[in-house]
Write an enzyme that holds these catalytic residues in place. Structure first.
Site, PDB file in Angstrom:
ATOM      1  N   THR A 106       0.814  -1.219   0.000  1.00 13.65           N
ATOM      2  CA  THR A 106       0.000   0.000   0.000  1.00 13.65           C
ATOM      3  C   THR A 106       0.844   1.263   0.000  1.00 13.65           C
ATOM      4  O   THR A 106       0.470   2.267  -0.614  1.00 13.65           O
ATOM      5  CB  THR A 106      -0.898  -0.001   1.266  1.00 13.65           C
ATOM      6  OG1 THR A 106      -1.725  -1.157   1.200  1.00 13.65           O
ATOM      7  CG2 THR A 106      -1.775   1.229   1.349  1.00 13.65           C
ATOM      8  N   ASP A 161       1.968  -7.061  -4.068  1.00 15.84           N
ATOM      9  CA  ASP A 161       1.142  -7.099  -2.871  1.00 15.84           C
ATOM     10  C   ASP A 161       1.857  -8.104  -1.966  1.00 15.84           C
ATOM     11  O   ASP A 161       2.319  -9.143  -2.450  1.00 15.84           O
ATOM     12  CB  ASP A 161      -0.271  -7.600  -3.211  1.00 15.84           C
ATOM     13  CG  ASP A 161      -1.181  -7.525  -2.011  1.00 15.84           C
ATOM     14  OD1 ASP A 161      -1.987  -6.582  -1.940  1.00 15.84           O
ATOM     15  OD2 ASP A 161      -1.086  -8.416  -1.125  1.00 15.84           O
ATOM     16  N   SER A 162       1.952  -7.830  -0.679  1.00 15.71           N
ATOM     17  CA  SER A 162       2.810  -8.703   0.129  1.00 15.71           C
ATOM     18  C   SER A 162       2.244 -10.109   0.282  1.00 15.71           C
ATOM     19  O   SER A 162       2.961 -11.006   0.719  1.00 15.71           O
ATOM     20  CB  SER A 162       3.116  -8.073   1.484  1.00 15.71           C
ATOM     21  OG  SER A 162       2.011  -8.142   2.333  1.00 15.71           O
ATOM     22  N   SER A 163       0.981 -10.324  -0.106  1.00 12.37           N
ATOM     23  CA  SER A 163       0.490 -11.714  -0.081  1.00 12.37           C
ATOM     24  C   SER A 163       1.168 -12.537  -1.184  1.00 12.37           C
ATOM     25  O   SER A 163       1.086 -13.768  -1.177  1.00 12.37           O
ATOM     26  CB  SER A 163      -1.037 -11.745  -0.222  1.00 12.37           C
ATOM     27  OG  SER A 163      -1.440 -10.936  -1.302  1.00 12.37           O
ATOM     28  N   THR A 199       2.029  -4.514   4.280  1.00 16.93           N
ATOM     29  CA  THR A 199       1.942  -4.810   5.712  1.00 16.93           C
ATOM     30  C   THR A 199       1.476  -6.240   6.010  1.00 16.93           C
ATOM     31  O   THR A 199       1.768  -6.768   7.071  1.00 16.93           O
ATOM     32  CB  THR A 199       0.984  -3.821   6.415  1.00 16.93           C
ATOM     33  OG1 THR A 199      -0.307  -3.933   5.813  1.00 16.93           O
ATOM     34  CG2 THR A 199       1.483  -2.406   6.325  1.00 16.93           C
ATOM     35  N   ASP A 200       0.748  -6.853   5.046  1.00 13.21           N
ATOM     36  CA  ASP A 200       0.108  -8.129   5.374  1.00 13.21           C
ATOM     37  C   ASP A 200       1.101  -9.221   5.783  1.00 13.21           C
ATOM     38  O   ASP A 200       0.824 -10.006   6.686  1.00 13.21           O
ATOM     39  CB  ASP A 200      -0.745  -8.612   4.194  1.00 13.21           C
ATOM     40  CG  ASP A 200      -1.966  -7.721   3.983  1.00 13.21           C
ATOM     41  OD1 ASP A 200      -2.318  -6.977   4.922  1.00 13.21           O
ATOM     42  OD2 ASP A 200      -2.560  -7.756   2.890  1.00 13.21           O
ATOM     43  N   GLN A 259      -1.659 -20.181  20.749  1.00 15.92           N
ATOM     44  CA  GLN A 259      -2.645 -19.305  20.110  1.00 15.92           C
ATOM     45  C   GLN A 259      -2.687 -17.929  20.776  1.00 15.92           C
ATOM     46  O   GLN A 259      -3.252 -16.995  20.226  1.00 15.92           O
ATOM     47  CB  GLN A 259      -4.036 -19.953  20.149  1.00 15.92           C
ATOM     48  CG  GLN A 259      -4.093 -21.196  19.292  1.00 15.92           C
ATOM     49  CD  GLN A 259      -5.433 -21.898  19.309  1.00 15.92           C
ATOM     50  OE1 GLN A 259      -6.424 -21.378  19.790  1.00 15.92           O
ATOM     51  NE2 GLN A 259      -5.453 -23.105  18.776  1.00 15.92           N
ATOM     52  N   CYS A 260      -2.117 -17.852  21.984  1.00 16.97           N
ATOM     53  CA  CYS A 260      -2.075 -16.548  22.667  1.00 16.97           C
ATOM     54  C   CYS A 260      -0.978 -15.714  22.036  1.00 16.97           C
ATOM     55  O   CYS A 260       0.104 -16.230  21.757  1.00 16.97           O
ATOM     56  CB  CYS A 260      -1.743 -16.725  24.149  1.00 16.97           C
ATOM     57  SG  CYS A 260      -2.954 -17.696  25.018  1.00 16.97           S
TER      58      CYS A 260
HETATM   59  N1  ASP Z   1      -2.335  -5.835   0.832  1.00 17.88           N
HETATM   60  C1  ASP Z   1      -1.305  -4.885   1.159  1.00 17.88           C
HETATM   61  C2  ASP Z   1       0.016  -5.637   1.218  1.00 17.88           C
HETATM   62  O1  ASP Z   1       0.303  -6.267   2.194  1.00 17.88           O
HETATM   63  C3  ASP Z   1      -1.601  -4.225   2.451  1.00 17.88           C
HETATM   64  C4  ASP Z   1      -0.614  -3.154   2.866  1.00 17.88           C
HETATM   65  O2  ASP Z   1       0.418  -2.923   2.318  1.00 17.88           O
HETATM   66  O3  ASP Z   1      -0.923  -2.508   3.886  1.00 17.88           O
HETATM   67  O4  ASP Z   1       0.751  -5.617   0.260  1.00 17.88           O
END
Ligand code: ASP
Length: 338
Positions: free
Chosen positions: A13, A57-59, A89-90, A274-275
């Site tokens: 993003t 996209d980080s995914s 961020t992902d 899981q915590c």
């Molecule tokens: N989908 C975006 C990513 O991880 C979200 C972000 O950057 O905040 O690439």
């Protein structure tokens, strides 16, 4: 002397702007960052930009990109005083954890940052993250870099990369490191917690180890889960189980049978919680003793992201001499509380 920082733009993003006709977020050409953000010219450091040819996209970021970043840092290590990686961020916590294991004997800052709103948005958090990220990445005391590890800078906080998790998809304060103190904070002054910083072994030369195994599976246990499904999973070398609280699982005979069967296949079982805060303590309850009996490995207070990338890094890695369990027990880059 002006410190030199290499800014590696991978995507996410932070490097986006809105197409006001379609409403979609589209990547902008990051090599134009100096005209987009004239404040960059006021920084005390000198910044060179290395954008990925196709912003991701980080995914879509994974082991091949981690290797690419490690190789880039290695190739430019002597030319730059610090590195700032702009990343979606992902999956930033996965990448920061993986990089922390790949970079050995690091004596320069490697800081990840990103943003929740695009840099081209009026209310963006990108500018502060980018400018302060660059400041942390170029912070030296004399000849010595203040930060000598992989960190994430986000929303006024500097965190150890391999201790972080993405905590919020909504708030600017998106990252936490629940089991490790903040490395620094930016307010009116830029602060650093010197005694909490990681330092490599004094005689360790900088090198990279980009070995990564994909034969790792992560499974979250939930009440009422059909454990028999485990026997339908193709053979994997490491199964990470995310169990309840401090390490509990169903106290049935079936549980022990299934876990023993997995171990008999030669699969290592690593247990994390899981915590998000605290960690695993085998044998604290009757319902966690089974892990001792089947020879599972405690993930202690590792985050899931760190446990996964640590397993990927260590599994079948010829650079380590011990068994997988012995190597996993090592505290490689301050990722776990001893
Ligand atoms: N989908 C975006 C990513 O991880 C979200 C972000 O950057 O905040 O690439």
């Amino acid at each position: 002397m002006k410190r030199k920082v290499l800014l590696i733009y991978t995507g996410g993003t932070i490097g986006m702007e809105k197409n006001y006709e379609t409403g979609e977020l589209v990547p902008f050409d990051f090599s134009h960052i100096f005209s987009k953000m004239p404040e960059m010219n006021l920084l005390e450091c000198e910044v060179s930009v290395h954008p990925f040819s196709k912003p991701l996209d980080s995914s879509d970021v994974g082991p091949e990109d981690w290797k690419k970043i490690a190789v880039l840092i290695h190739r430019h290590y002597d030319q730059y005083d610090g590195f700032l990686i702009l990343h979606g961020t992902d999956t930033m916590s996965y990448s920061a954890s993986a990089l922390s294991f790949m970079l050995k004997g690091l004596r320069k800052p490697v800081i990840f940052t990103g943003s929740q709103l695009p840099i081209g948005d009026l209310r963006t958090d990108a500018k502060e993250n980018l400018l302060t990220g660059l400041t942390y990445a170029s912070w030296y005391e004399g000849d010595e870099a203040v930060i000598q590890e992989v960190a994430i800078y986000f929303e006024y906080k500097l965190l150890r990369g391999n201790r972080t998790l993405k905590y919020s998809a909504e708030y600017f304060d998106a990252y936490h490191s629940p089991n490790y103190p903040l490395l620094g904070q930016s307010g009116v002054h830029l602060k650093i917690e010197t005694e909490d910083l990681f330092r490599p072994e004094p005689d360790e030369e900088f090198s990279i180890d980009t070995h990564i195994s994909r034969e790792v599976l992560f499974w979250r246990i939930f009440p009422g889960m059909t454990l028999e499904y485990f026997s339908e999973i193709p053979k994997m070398k490491v199964l990470i189980l995310q169990v309840f609280g401090s390490g509990t699982i169903f106290g049935t005979e079936k549980t022990e049978q299934v876990l023993r069967k997995i171990r008999a296949n030669g699969t290592e079982i690593v247990v994390v919680s899981q915590c998000i805060s605290g960690g695993i303590s085998f044998g604290k309850y009757e319902n966690s003793s089974v892990f001792n009996r089947v020879g599972a490995i405690s993930g202690k207070d590792l985050t899931a992201e760190s446990a996964i990338t640590k397993c990927m890094h260590l599994l079948d890695n010829p650079g380590y001499s011990g068994t997988f369990a012995e190597n996993f027990a090592l505290n490689l880059r301050g990722e776990v509380t001893e």
